[in-house]
Design a protein around this motif. Structure first.
Motif, PDB file in Angstrom:
ATOM      1  N   SER A 119       0.829  -1.209   0.000  1.00  0.00           N
ATOM      2  CA  SER A 119       0.000   0.000   0.000  1.00  0.00           C
ATOM      3  C   SER A 119       0.859   1.254   0.000  1.00  0.00           C
ATOM      4  N   CYS A 120       0.297   2.323  -0.544  1.00  0.00           N
ATOM      5  CA  CYS A 120       0.909   3.640  -0.429  1.00  0.00           C
ATOM      6  C   CYS A 120      -0.221   4.658  -0.278  1.00  0.00           C
ATOM      7  N   THR A 121       0.117   5.822   0.254  1.00  0.00           N
ATOM      8  CA  THR A 121      -0.903   6.814   0.587  1.00  0.00           C
ATOM      9  C   THR A 121      -0.743   8.084  -0.239  1.00  0.00           C
ATOM     10  N   PRO A 176      -8.162  -1.561 -12.639  1.00  0.00           N
ATOM     11  CA  PRO A 176      -9.024  -1.594 -11.450  1.00  0.00           C
ATOM     12  C   PRO A 176      -9.013  -2.927 -10.696  1.00  0.00           C
ATOM     13  N   LYS A 177      -8.722  -4.041 -11.385  1.00  0.00           N
ATOM     14  CA  LYS A 177      -8.688  -5.339 -10.708  1.00  0.00           C
ATOM     15  C   LYS A 177      -7.394  -5.539  -9.918  1.00  0.00           C
ATOM     16  N   LYS A 178      -6.409  -4.748 -10.239  1.00  0.00           N
ATOM     17  CA  LYS A 178      -5.083  -4.897  -9.613  1.00  0.00           C
ATOM     18  C   LYS A 178      -4.949  -4.044  -8.361  1.00  0.00           C
ATOM     19  N   TYR A 179      -5.719  -2.950  -8.298  1.00  0.00           N
ATOM     20  CA  TYR A 179      -5.583  -2.009  -7.189  1.00  0.00           C
ATOM     21  C   TYR A 179      -6.903  -1.810  -6.449  1.00  0.00           C
ATOM     22  N   CYS A 180      -6.761  -1.550  -5.154  1.00  0.00           N
ATOM     23  CA  CYS A 180      -7.909  -1.208  -4.320  1.00  0.00           C
ATOM     24  C   CYS A 180      -7.687   0.202  -3.791  1.00  0.00           C
ATOM     25  N   VAL A 181      -8.643   1.112  -4.062  1.00  0.00           N
ATOM     26  CA  VAL A 181      -8.514   2.512  -3.659  1.00  0.00           C
ATOM     27  C   VAL A 181      -9.576   2.832  -2.611  1.00  0.00           C
ATOM     28  N   ARG A 182      -9.123   3.288  -1.423  1.00  0.00           N
ATOM     29  CA  ARG A 182     -10.037   3.607  -0.336  1.00  0.00           C
ATOM     30  C   ARG A 182      -9.701   4.961   0.274  1.00  0.00           C
ATOM     31  N   VAL A 219      -5.753   5.757   0.390  1.00  0.00           N
ATOM     32  CA  VAL A 219      -4.837   4.618   0.443  1.00  0.00           C
ATOM     33  C   VAL A 219      -5.029   3.758  -0.795  1.00  0.00           C
ATOM     34  N   VAL A 220      -3.951   3.567  -1.541  1.00  0.00           N
ATOM     35  CA  VAL A 220      -3.981   2.732  -2.742  1.00  0.00           C
ATOM     36  C   VAL A 220      -3.226   1.439  -2.435  1.00  0.00           C
ATOM     37  N   THR A 221      -3.908   0.313  -2.559  1.00  0.00           N
ATOM     38  CA  THR A 221      -3.311  -0.982  -2.238  1.00  0.00           C
ATOM     39  C   THR A 221      -3.200  -1.831  -3.495  1.00  0.00           C
ATOM     40  N   MET A 222      -1.979  -2.289  -3.774  1.00  0.00           N
ATOM     41  CA  MET A 222      -1.755  -3.184  -4.904  1.00  0.00           C
ATOM     42  C   MET A 222      -1.876  -4.624  -4.419  1.00  0.00           C
ATOM     43  N   GLN A 223      -2.684  -5.406  -5.106  1.00  0.00           N
ATOM     44  CA  GLN A 223      -2.858  -6.797  -4.726  1.00  0.00           C
ATOM     45  C   GLN A 223      -1.551  -7.575  -4.925  1.00  0.00           C
ATOM     46  N   ALA A 224      -1.395  -8.668  -4.189  1.00  0.00           N
ATOM     47  CA  ALA A 224      -0.183  -9.484  -4.281  1.00  0.00           C
ATOM     48  C   ALA A 224       0.014  -9.972  -5.721  1.00  0.00           C
ATOM     49  N   PHE A 227      -2.895   6.271 -12.950  1.00  0.00           N
ATOM     50  CA  PHE A 227      -4.022   6.702 -12.123  1.00  0.00           C
ATOM     51  C   PHE A 227      -4.447   8.096 -12.566  1.00  0.00           C
ATOM     52  N   LEU A 228      -5.726   8.372 -12.374  1.00  0.00           N
ATOM     53  CA  LEU A 228      -6.268   9.686 -12.701  1.00  0.00           C
ATOM     54  C   LEU A 228      -7.047  10.201 -11.497  1.00  0.00           C
ATOM     55  N   VAL A 229      -6.640  11.375 -10.999  1.00  0.00           N
ATOM     56  CA  VAL A 229      -7.354  12.000  -9.887  1.00  0.00           C
ATOM     57  C   VAL A 229      -8.172  13.157 -10.456  1.00  0.00           C
ATOM     58  N   GLN A 230      -9.491  13.007 -10.400  1.00  0.00           N
ATOM     59  CA  GLN A 230     -10.395  14.047 -10.876  1.00  0.00           C
ATOM     60  C   GLN A 230     -10.915  14.842  -9.675  1.00  0.00           C
TER      61      GLN A 230
END
Length: 211
Positions: A28-30, A50-56, A71-76, A90-93
């Motif tokens: 994960s990274c923030t 989107p299947k590779k990363y979880c964004v919360r 928090v962006v988490t990359m799956q194993a 990534f795109l931040v709107q």
């Protein structure tokens, strides 16, 4: 609708997502989003994988002159990309919205050209970082050699200390044996002198008694 320059509404730190890549490990990274305006700003985070990363959270509201963490988490991952180069983006709107808008009311339509909102978009790239102590961990599919090197280093250090202790113990035993021999010799000589003294005194007493 007017479009803001990149980064005008939200300050984004860091400007790229850096993951210390290790196989078979979730990482994960923030991202810290900072609202530079006096208005309420809504945001939405998108990715090309989107299947590779979880964004919360993947969307929300940043109050005026305040910050919010994502928090962006990359799956194993089972395989490492060629030359550790990642093509994910990534795109931040972000968009200025009315102050009565709640985080749960944020929708994708708020960031379109037809929304009438002031919209800002910032693209972020993904960078994989190889741990400095990791070497050849990917050739045999091991989940990073860092976790394996530390126990081996500890065992090696303990073995060295054990060998030093054994060597010191042997040296002390040798010195103790020499000391025992010296004491034995001294006691032996003392006993012989004592016997001779007692014998001489006995002879002298015998002679005196005869007189």
């Amino acid at each position: 609708m007017s479009t803001a320059e990149a980064g005008e509404l939200l300050g984004i730190d860091p400007i790229e997502l850096r993951f210390p890549f290790e196989l078979n490990k979730q990482i994960s990274c923030t991202l810290q989003l900072t609202n530079k305006t006096d208005k309420q700003v809504a945001f939405k985070v998108k990715t090309t994988s989107p299947k590779k990363y979880c964004v919360r959270p993947n969307n929300g509201i940043v109050a005026p002159r305040s910050t919010s963490d994502v928090v962006v988490t990359m799956q194993a991952q089972r395989d490492a990309p060629p030359d550790m180069q990642c093509k994910d983006k990534f795109l931040v709107q972000s968009a200025i919205v009315a102050k009565e808008i709640m985080p749960k009311e944020v929708t994708g339509d708020m960031f379109t050209k037809d929304s009438g909102n002031v919209v800002d978009e910032v693209k972020l790239k993904v960078v994989y970082i190889t741990p400095s102590t990791q070497s050849e961990g990917f050739e045999d599919g091991s989940p990073g050699s860092l976790s394996y090197q530390e126990p081996f280093a500890l065992i090696s250090k303990l073995m060295e200390e054990k060998n030093s202790a054994v060597e010191l113990n042997n040296k002390l035993r040798q010195e103790l044996d020499l000391l025992r021999r010296d004491i034995s010799r001294q006691h032996g000589g003392f006993s012989l002198v004592l016997v001779l003294v007692v014998a001489i005194m006995g002879i002298l007493l015998g002679l005196l008694m005869k007189r």
